[in-house]
Design a protein around this motif. Structure first.
Motif, short mmCIF file in Angstrom:
data_model
loop_
_atom_site.label_atom_id
_atom_site.label_comp_id
_atom_site.label_asym_id
_atom_site.label_seq_id
_atom_site.Cartn_x
_atom_site.Cartn_y
_atom_site.Cartn_z
N PRO A 1 -3.45 -6.66 0.10
CA PRO A 1 -3.73 -5.33 0.66
C PRO A 1 -3.85 -4.24 -0.42
O PRO A 1 -4.65 -3.31 -0.27
N VAL A 2 -3.09 -4.36 -1.50
CA VAL A 2 -3.17 -3.39 -2.60
C VAL A 2 -4.51 -3.54 -3.32
O VAL A 2 -5.21 -2.55 -3.58
N ALA B 1 -7.25 -2.20 -1.09
CA ALA B 1 -7.22 -0.74 -1.02
C ALA B 1 -7.88 -0.13 -2.26
O ALA B 1 -8.64 0.85 -2.16
N LEU C 1 1.71 2.03 -3.48
CA LEU C 1 0.52 2.55 -4.17
C LEU C 1 0.36 4.04 -3.89
O LEU C 1 0.08 4.85 -4.78
N LYS C 2 0.57 4.41 -2.62
CA LYS C 2 0.41 5.81 -2.21
C LYS C 2 1.54 6.69 -2.76
O LYS C 2 1.42 7.92 -2.78
N VAL D 1 0.83 -1.21 0.00
CA VAL D 1 0.00 0.00 0.00
C VAL D 1 0.87 1.26 0.00
O VAL D 1 0.51 2.27 -0.63
N ALA E 1 -7.32 6.02 -3.02
CA ALA E 1 -6.36 4.99 -2.60
C ALA E 1 -5.05 5.61 -2.10
O ALA E 1 -4.16 4.89 -1.65
#
Length: 329
Positions: A294-295, A298, A162-163, A159, A181
């Motif tokens: 988790p990705v 999210a 991703l951020k 995550v 996200a």
């Protein structure tokens, strides 16, 4: 006339002029912002070839690719209506900014398989046709895109990664999802995105392997995360006056060419993913088919409100489209 050379000359010129007129081709312009090697690009070239064959060369589609005419997908309906071009191919997600009904094929995690994408496209087609008719044009055919994933500079292994994305998205919905996200997201055309990708300002792109491969994203973004975000479509449309100016036989040929192009495009998609992946791997792209849970979670959490938001924006046809599509699964 046999004894008068001047009359024979005039008659000869007149016959040559009439013969030239009988065989002069009608040229229609058609534009797309995507490369000739992409699925939409192949649709345009297939349609052009079929029109040429079915009219015995009487109609020539003068096709342009890579936004060579300066028309991006989001402006294509307006450009065709204004007759800047006679016909055009546009990514439906980009059209949705002005005309929300076209956003349905890009809704996240709604059509995550080819059969679902077919059903959704069939359910939405009458609404597409109605809107295009209101803007003086007719739907020619649709082209499916392979499922969208994330091209990125660094592997998306959690995550936090991703951020850390500054990502180019392709419609307002995907921009909203990526922002929720935690990523920085910009909804811009591919043509506008490429210089920012090259400079490093944009370090990720939401796109299929198809669009990405066509633009050689691997030169800058060597990772691809298979998230199966959506299987969106492109729309090919034609100015109604340009169509109606043709004789009945030629209009039938256009209709047949469009129908055959659509059939071929939806067949073509079947093996396209494997071709794209092979091409991407050949060019050093690492394809992640096991994106961490988790990705995925999210992204799905960030997308939870997207369908309701689209329904509110798209109006009364929206709920019926989703109901019909769901009923055919």
């Amino acid at each position: 006339m046999q004894g008068n050379p001047s009359l024979r000359l005039v008659a000869g010129i007149a016959m040559a002029f009439m013969a030239h007129g009988a065989y002069a081709a009608t040229t229609l312009t058609m534009a797309t912002e995507y490369p000739a090697t992409s699925m939409p690009g192949q649709g345009v070239s297939t349609f052009a070839e079929l029109v040429r064959a079915k009219t015995s060369g009487a109609v020539v589609i003068d096709a342009s690719y890579d936004a060579a005419k300066g028309i991006k997908s989001g402006d294509m309906i307006d450009a065709v209506e204004a007759r800047k071009v006679d016909a055009g191919d546009a990514f439906a997600g980009a059209l949705a900014t002005k005309y929300p009904i076209f956003g349905v094929s890009s809704l996240p995690f709604l059509a995550d398989s080819l059969s679902k994408a077919r059903n959704l496209n069939k359910a939405a087609r009458p609404a597409y046709e109605k809107l295009l008719a209101a803007h003086g044009q007719k739907l020619l055919y649709t082209t499916p895109w392979p499922a969208s994933g994330i091209w990125s500079k660094q592997k998306i292994d959690g995550v936090a990664a991703l951020k850390g994305l500054s990502i180019r998205t392709y419609d307002a919905t995907s921009q909203d999802v990526m922002q929720k996200a935690g990523a920085r997201a910009q909804n811009i055309s591919f043509a506008d995105a490429m210089p920012r990708i090259a400079s490093g300002e944009v370090n990720a792109v939401l796109s299929s392997g198809d669009g990405g491969a066509g633009r050689k994203l691997w030169e800058h973004l060597p990772n691809f995360a298979e998230i199966n975000y959506a299987m969106p479509v492109s729309i090919a449309t034609m100015n109604l006056q340009a169509y109606q100016a043709l004789d009945a036989r030629t209009r039938r040929a256009i209709d047949q060419a469009a129908a055959q192009t659509e059939t071929e495009q939806w067949k073509r998609i079947d093996g396209r993913l494997q071709q794209n992946y092979a091409n991407m791997r050949k060019n050093g792209v690492v394809i992640n088919t096991s994106v961490p849970l988790p990705v995925r979670n999210a992204l799905k959490d960030a997308a939870a409100d997207s369908v309701n938001a689209w329904k509110a924006a798209a109006g009364p046809d929206a709920a019926a489209i989703l109901k019909q599509a769901a009923g055919k699964r």
